[in-house]
Design a protein around this motif. Structure first.
Motif, PDB file in Angstrom:
ATOM      1  N   THR A 207      26.240 -49.480  33.888  1.00 16.12           N
ATOM      2  CA  THR A 207      27.157 -50.567  33.553  1.00 16.12           C
ATOM      3  C   THR A 207      27.427 -50.588  32.062  1.00 16.12           C
ATOM      4  N   ARG A 208      28.696 -50.773  31.695  1.00 16.07           N
ATOM      5  CA  ARG A 208      29.084 -50.767  30.291  1.00 16.07           C
ATOM      6  C   ARG A 208      29.479 -52.164  29.831  1.00 16.07           C
TER       7      ARG A 208
ATOM      8  N   ASP B 135      32.419 -49.331  24.159  1.00 17.49           N
ATOM      9  CA  ASP B 135      31.630 -49.494  25.383  1.00 17.49           C
ATOM     10  C   ASP B 135      30.236 -48.916  25.151  1.00 17.49           C
TER      11      ASP B 135
ATOM     12  N   LYS C 257      24.841 -51.470  29.182  1.00 23.42           N
ATOM     13  CA  LYS C 257      24.316 -52.826  29.286  1.00 23.42           C
ATOM     14  C   LYS C 257      22.795 -52.774  29.244  1.00 23.42           C
TER      15      LYS C 257
END
Length: 368
Positions: free
Chosen positions: A40-41, A60, A63
């Protein structure tokens, strides 16, 4: 003997030069590698090199995931500080020995934040998902950060906004610890706050009043009403009056600006008084040591004078953050916000801070 001493010193100097060149050559960072990160970015501000604020990028990144002792916080607001100005520009140059000689080792920017806990590690009992919190953590200019639950993060008072809470960590701790600990301010004493309308200064006025002091603030004409509104007993317009030439003597001078000589400050201190220096430094300063010249002079002068002229840098403290939270909860402390910018305009926020005209705090809004 002298011949051999010279050779030894020359050899040591050569080793220092070689070590410096190696350190410079190896000074790099992970910029350009984020595209290869899976998962996940999220959006975050990154700094790949030293320079003006325009070099900052919103990119980006992966996460973060909390470990067993951490909390994952969805950031709602973050504060811009002079510290970020120095980090972005890599000035004064002497600090690059720690930050990275050629490029910054740490590419994530920002420290002060407020947000909502999204998940917690299995060992965390102090917080739960949904809790509103604020504190300090490297990489705060981001949509998410992780913070150690036992570190500098505390519950946000319900009566303050995320934007107000985000401004507190660095500036609030600097004001509290500088006045209470370094300045040893006590009820009934007279304190002068030079730069009373700035980020630290606005907190310092309120905290000094909460400690029972008689407060004089120094600012420009356009900020007089604001400084009076947050509790100053007297306000000096520096464009009309030089406080170092006045007749009033102070127990403590809390200097957020650094625009007066140390002996000038001493002139308006009571015998045995203190001057605490926490500020100064801008684009026109000496690029090598910048605002560090005043603290160095103060160290030598304090050794021969009755008055103490000292430099101060705050320490991150969960306990002191909780004290500031209690003050906000009780209505004794508020954050003066000059402007807010979206995270995508971090460069513009830093550029505005560079002008030296900001009143109170400059805040980044990150998301709902």
């Amino acid at each position: 003997m002298l011949k051999w001493t010279g050779r030894i010193l020359g050899g040591l100097l050569g080793l220092v030069v070689v070590a410096g060149l190696i350190a410079y050559a190896m000074s790099d960072n992970s910029c350009g590698q984020t595209a290869a990160i899976a998962g996940t970015r999220i959006k975050a501000v990154v700094q790949c090199e030293y320079g003006p604020p325009e070099i900052l990028k919103l990119e980006d990144v992966a996460k973060p995931a909390p470990d067993d002792d951490q909390v994952l916080v969805k950031v709602r607001a973050a504060a811009v500080n002079p510290a970020e100005w120095h980090l972005v520009r890599g000035k004064p140059y002497v600090v690059r020995a720690v930050m990275g000689l050629r490029k910054p080792r740490e590419i994530r920017l920002g420290t002060d934040y407020a947000g909502v806990v999204e998940t917690v590690g299995k060992n965390v009992t102090q917080f739960k998902p949904g809790d509103a919190v604020f504190g300090g953590r490297t990489g705060a200019f981001s949509e998410y950060i992780v913070a150690r639950a036992t570190g500098a993060v505390v519950p946000k008072p319900d009566n303050v906004s995320f934007e107000q809470a985000a401004g507190v960590h660095i500036a609030g701790l600097t004001a509290l610890q500088g006045l209470r600990d370094k300045g040893q301010l006590r009820a009934g004493q007279k304190v002068l706050i030079n730069g009373a309308s700035g980020g630290v200064g606005t907190y310092a006025v309120q905290i000094a009043k909460a400690l029972g002091a008689e407060v004089t603030g120094v600012t420009s004409a356009r900020n007089i009403e604001m400084v009076q509104g947050i509790g100053a007993d007297r306000v000096i317009d520096y464009t009309r009056e030089n406080f170092t030439e006045g007749t009033t003597r102070y127990d403590l001078i809390y200097d957020c600006v650094g625009n007066h000589g140390l002996l000038d400050l001493r002139r308006v201190l009571k015998p045995g008084g203190r001057a605490v220096l926490i500020g100064g430094g801008g684009p026109d300063d000496d690029p090598w040591i910048g605002p560090l010249s005043q603290p160095i002079k103060g160290l030598f002068l304090s050794a021969v004078l009755d008055e103490q002229l000292s430099f101060f840098i705050a320490e991150s403290s969960k306990a002191d953050l909780a004290i500031l939270a209690d003050m906000m909860r009780a209505g004794k402390l508020t954050t003066v916000i000059d402007r807010t910018y979206p995270l995508s305009d971090t460069a513009a926020a830093l550029g505005y801070l560079d002008t030296g005209r900001a009143r109170g705090k400059v805040i980044l809004t990150v998301g709902e």
